[in-house]
Scaffold this active site. Structure first.
Site, mmCIF file in Angstrom:
data_model
loop_
_atom_site.group_PDB
_atom_site.id
_atom_site.type_symbol
_atom_site.label_atom_id
_atom_site.label_comp_id
_atom_site.label_asym_id
_atom_site.label_seq_id
_atom_site.Cartn_x
_atom_site.Cartn_y
_atom_site.Cartn_z
ATOM 1 N N LYS A 30 135.364 54.513 18.649
ATOM 2 C CA LYS A 30 133.988 54.339 19.088
ATOM 3 C C LYS A 30 134.026 54.693 20.654
ATOM 4 C CE LYS A 30 134.809 49.821 20.529
ATOM 5 N NZ LYS A 30 134.270 48.656 21.233
ATOM 6 N N THR A 31 134.953 54.309 21.339
ATOM 7 C CA THR A 31 134.993 54.815 22.837
ATOM 8 C C THR A 31 135.195 56.237 22.993
ATOM 9 O OG1 THR A 31 136.663 53.015 23.016
ATOM 10 C CG2 THR A 31 136.240 54.282 25.148
ATOM 11 N N ASP A 216 128.044 48.759 24.967
ATOM 12 C CA ASP A 216 129.352 48.655 23.887
ATOM 13 C C ASP A 216 129.716 47.286 23.506
ATOM 14 O OD1 ASP A 216 131.785 49.219 22.910
ATOM 15 O OD2 ASP A 216 132.905 49.533 24.874
ATOM 16 N N GLU A 217 130.424 46.667 22.402
ATOM 17 C CA GLU A 217 130.652 45.468 21.933
ATOM 18 C C GLU A 217 129.363 44.833 21.648
ATOM 19 O OE1 GLU A 217 133.523 45.029 21.168
ATOM 20 O OE2 GLU A 217 135.067 46.007 22.611
ATOM 21 N N GLN A 247 133.842 42.030 14.316
ATOM 22 C CA GLN A 247 134.528 41.430 15.478
ATOM 23 C C GLN A 247 133.868 40.670 16.504
ATOM 24 O OE1 GLN A 247 137.499 44.855 17.170
ATOM 25 N NE2 GLN A 247 136.425 46.079 15.823
ATOM 26 N N ARG A 612 144.679 45.449 15.912
ATOM 27 C CA ARG A 612 145.289 45.789 17.145
ATOM 28 C C ARG A 612 146.733 46.779 17.104
ATOM 29 N NH1 ARG A 612 141.156 46.380 19.040
ATOM 30 N NH2 ARG A 612 140.317 45.623 17.034
#
Length: 675
Positions: A30-31, A216-217, A247, A612
Site C-alpha cells: 500500500k505504501t 493512510d491507515e 488492522q 509483520r
DNA sequence: GATAAAGGGCTTTTT
DNA sequence: GCCCTTTATC
C-alpha cells in the site's frame, strides 16, 4: 516507476479524480501504491506539489513517505503536505491564530501537564483523587473530544456523583488551558475542526488550497479526524483512502471502523479496489494470519495470498516463566547473530504492553546483543529534559504557569513546596498570575525567608536576561547553551546525591538536547525555525527522531507501534490470557461478561503481530508470570488455540535452544527477499 | 525545610 | 520488585 505493479495496484495508481478506497491487506504494497500515485500526479499530471495533502498515522510513516517520494519523483519536496493529522491541525491553527482564542507561542500541554492540571482541579473542588482518578477524567475528556459526543452521552457518565458533573469538570479544565494560552493534544484536531466549521472564508481558503488528498491507515481514523478532513475537501472529493479493517487497533482512541466500512455510503461514487496479494510473508505465515483473524466474525471476508509458497512453520514456545521466555528469545537471537544471515534490525520482539520489555532487555544485555526499545522511554519525558524545556516554554509563553512552577526551584533556589504553594494561593486569591507575583515579590504580603526572596529575584533576573536573547532569530541554540551553563544543573544533581552513572546519563541527555536544537535551527528549509517552532516540533514529534538507533539493533516495540513495519524474524511474546488478549479488554464495567468488540480488537492486534513477519515467526507464552513482585499462574492465550497445529512446531520445555546449524537452516529464505 | 523511613500504586495500547 | 509520594523526626 510502474514496473512490477500488479493490476489492482496499477488501477489505484492511475485512478484520476473522485473518491477512491484502497482496501489494502497487510503487506500488499500500500505504501508503494500511495507514493507512486503521488509521484504520478506530480511528474505526469502536472499537479503542483502544494495541491497535495497526505496524512499519515505516525511521524515515522510521514518521514518514510517523504523519502520514497523524493526517490520516485527525483525532485525536492516543496509545498506538499505530508504529516500526521495532529501536525496538520497545528499548521492550520498557527496560520489562522487571529481567528482563535490563542496567541502566538501557545503551548501544547503534555500528558504529564494534563495530569497536574486535573490534580489541581481535584484540590480546588476538595475531591478524593482515589474515588475519581485523574487518568479516568482525562480519558473521558479525550473520548469526548475525539468522538464528538457530548459529555453526558459518554458511557460511564457521572452526573453530580461527586457534587459536580463531567460538564463542569470539563469547563474548568478548558479554562485552565485557556488561561495558560495552551492546548492539549486533542485540541490540535478539535480546534481546527471548529475553525473550519465556523468560518466559511477559512474553510474555502483551504478547500481551494488543496486538490488531492491521501489518508493512510484509514481504518484507524476517528470521527473527529474524518470530519476535519472532510471540511478541507470539496467536490469532486479527490480522496484516496487506504486501509485494512483487519488492522483496526485504535478503537480505544475513538477510531471507528465504520468510517472505512461505510465509505461507499459517505461517497456513493467511490471506487473501491482491494489488494490481496501479499509481497511480504511466506504462505505459511499468511495461513497462520488468515486463521487467526478468521475467528473475528465482524469483518469483510478476504484472504491474503503470497507467491512465496515455501516457508518455515511457526514456532511456539511455552516457557516456565517470564525469565525463561526472555532467555529463549535472547538465545534464538544470539544464534541468528552468529549465523549473520539476518541483520539484527530485521529481528523484532513484539509485545502487548511496554512493561514486558524489561525481561527481554536484561537477557539481551547478558548476551551483549544490541537492541533498541522503540517509544518506551521518551527522550522528552526525562526529568532533566523537561526541566530545561520548561525554561524554554516559559520564555515562549509567560502564561504557561505549569512551566514556571516547574522551574521555580530547579535548580535549588530556597523556595520550598510550602512557600511556593502559598505564593500560588496568593496569586489565585488576587486573580494574578504567579509570574506577576514574582515581578512584585518585594511588596508581596506572603512571608518569605530572605533566602527564598533572593531565590525569586534570581529567577526573575535570569528569565529577563535570557528571554530577549532567545527570541532573536538564529540565537536559540547559543542562548540555551549559555542558560544551561548558568543553571549549573550538574552541581544541582551532585547536591541531590545522584550516582555517577545517572549523572553522566543526564548530562549526556542535556548535551543531546542542545545538539538537537542546533540541528533544528540550521535545518530551516526556508521556514522560520525559532523557539516557537521548536517547542511545537518536539511536542508533536514524540518518539521517533532517533534514526541511528535502529541500525543493526534488535527492535523491541508494542504491537501498536509495529503496525506498518516488517521484519525478517518476529518474536511475538507474552501470548497469555490477560496479556494478549489484555485483561482490561476481558472485563466490562458492570459484570464479568466479555466485551466481544474489545476482544476482536485484541485479535486484530495478534493478526497485526503475525503479519509483520516476512520469513520466521516465533510465538511464546509463559506458564507463570511475575507481576508486581509475585508470581501468578498464567494461561496460554486463546488465540494460540485458534491456529492450525499443522503449521506450528511446539516446544513446551524449559529446554535448550536450537543448535547453530538448525538456525542456519531456518534462515535460508533470507537471500531471496525482494524487499 | 532537609533527610530518612514507610507506604502504596504500578501494567494497556499513542498522536 | 521498583519508584515515587507521604510521613516522622530533627
Amino acid at each position: 516507476m510502474y514496473e512490477g505493479l500488479n493490476s489492482p495496484q496499477r488501477e489505484a495508481v492511475f485512478h484520476d479524480d473522485g473518491p477512491l478506497l484502497v482496501l489494502a491487506g497487510a503487506g500488499s504494497g500500500k505504501t508503494r501504491v500511495i507514493t507512486t500515485r503521488i509521484a504520478r500526479l506530480i511528474n505526469e499530471c502536472g499537479v503542483a506539489q502544494s495541491k497535495i495533502l497526505a496524512v499519515t498515522f505516525t511521524n515515522k510513516a510521514a518521514a518514510e513517505m517523504r523519502e520514497r517520494l523524493r526517490n520516485l519523483t527525483g525532485k525536492k519536496l516543496r509545498g506538499i503536505f505530508v504529516g500526521t493529522f495532529h501536525s496538520l491541525g497545528l499548521k492550520i491553527l498557527k496560520e489562522n491564530i487571529e481567528a482563535t482564542q490563542l496567541r502566538t507561542g501557545f503551548s501544547i500541554q503534555s500528558a504529564e501537564d494534563q495530569l497536574a492540571i486535573v490534580a489541581e482541579i481535584h484540590r480546588e473542588y476538595k475531591l478524593d483523587p482515589d474515588a475519581l482518578p485523574e487518568k479516568l477524567i482525562l480519558w473521558k475528556f479525550s473520548e469526548a473530544k475525539n468522538t464528538g459526543l457530548p459529555m453526558h452521552m459518554l458511557p460511564g457518565y457521572l452526573d453530580e456523583t461527586y457534587g459536580i458533573g463531567w460538564g463542569s469538570w470539563f469547563e474548568r479544565y478548558q479554562e485552565f488551558l485557556t488561561n495558560m494560552n495552551s492546548v492539549d493534544f486533542d485540541d490540535l484536531l478539535l480546534l481546527p475542526r471548529e475553525l473550519l466549521n465556523d468560518h466559511a472564508e477559512i474553510r474555502e481558503k483551504y478547500q481551494n488550497h488543496w486538490n488531492y488528498y491521501l489518508a493512510d491507515e484509514f481504518q484507524d481514523t476517528n470521527p473527529l479526524q474524518f470530519e476535519f478532513l472532510k471540511l478541507l475537501m470539496k467536490e469532486p472529493w479527490n480522496l484516496c483512502a487506504v486501509g485494512d479493517d483487519d488492522q483496526a487497533i485504535y478503537g480505544w482512541r475513538g477510531a471507528d471502523v465504520r468510517i472505512i466500512l461505510d465509505f461507499k455510503k459517505k461517497f456513493p461514487t467511490a471506487k473501491i479496489i482491494a489488494l490481496e496479494q501479499n509481497y511480504r510473508s511466506t504462505q505459511v505465515i499468511l495461513d497462520l494470519a488468515n486463521a487467526a483473524i478468521s475467528a473475528n466474525l465482524d469483518r469483510h471476508p478476504k484472504k491474503l495470498w503470497s507467491a512465496l509458497k515455501e516457508g518455515e512453520p511457526g514456532f511456539v514456545y511455552y516457557a516456565e516463566n517470564t525469565e525463561r521466555e526472555a532467555v529463549f528469545v535472547a538465545e534464538q537471537i544470539h544464534g541468528i547473530q552468529l549465523a549473520a544471515k539476518v541483520p539484527l534490525n530485521e529481528v523484532a520482539i513484539l509485545m502487548r504492553t511496554n512493561f514486558q520489555s524489561r525481561a527481554f532487555e536484561e537477557q539481551l544485555r547478558a548476551l551483549q546483543i544490541p537492541y533498541h526499545v522503540n517509544g518506551a522511554y521518551q527522550f522528552y519525558d526525562r526529568k532533566e529534559i523537561r526541566d530545561i524545556l520548561a525554561y524554554l516554554r516559559f520564555m515562549a509563553n509567560e502564561t504557561d504557569e505549569r512551566s514556571l512552577i516547574r522551574i521555580t526551584n530547579v535548580p535549588h533556589r530556597n523556595i520550598g513546596d510550602t512557600t511556593l504553594k502559598k505564593l500560588i494561593e496568593y496569586a489565585r486569591a488576587e486573580d494574578l498570575r504567579l509570574w506577576d507575583v514574582f515581578q512584585d515579590i518585594e511588596t508581596c504580603p506572603v512571608k518569605l525567608t530572605a533566602a527564598a526572596l533572593a531565590g525569586v529575584m534570581n529567577l526573575r533576573e535570569l528569565i529577563v536576561r535570557y528571554k530577549s536573547d532567545i527570541h532573536r532569530p538564529g540565537n536559540l541554540g547559543k542562548t540555551l547553551t549559555a542558560l544551561v551553563q548558568d543553571l549549573n544543573l550538574e552541581a544541582e544533581y551532585i547536591r541531590e546525591g545522584l550516582d555517577e552513572i545517572k549523572l553522566n546519563a543526564r548530562m549526556m541527555n542535556i548535551r543531546e538536547l542542545i545538539q538537537g536544537i542546533y540541528h533544528f535551527e540550521s535545518n530551516t528549509d526556508g521556514e522560520n525555525h525559532g523557539i516557537y517552532e521548536y517547542l511545537h516540533f518536539i511536542s508533536i514529534m514524540t518518539n521517533d527522531n532517533t534514526e541511528d538507533n535502529t541500525s543493526d539493533k534488535v527492535q523491541m516495540m508494542t504491537l501498536h507501534l509495529a503496525k506498518g513495519l516488517e521484519f525478517h524474524t518476529v518474536f511475538l511474546v507474552g501470548l497469555e490470557e490477560g496479556i494478549l488478549p489484555h485483561k482490561r479488554s476481558l472485563e466490562t464495567e458492570e459484570d464479568n461478561t466479555e466485551d466481544p468488540t474489545a476482544l476482536n480488537e485484541e485479535r486484530r492486534l495478534f493478526y497485526v503481530g503475525i503479519t509483520r513477519a516476512k520469513r520466521r515467526l516465533f510465538l511464546s507464552s509463559c506458564l507463570t508470570r511475575r507481576s508486581f513482585g509475585t508470581e501468578f499462574e498464567s494461561e496460554p492465550s486463546r488465540f494460540l488455540a485458534e491456529l492450525p497445529e499443522d503449521l506450528l512446531i511446539t516446544e513446551s520445555v524449559s529446554g535448550q535452544p536450537e543448535s547453530e546449524n538448525d538456525i542456519l537452516a531456518l534462515l535460508t529464505g533470507f537471500n531471496s527477499d525482494s524487499d
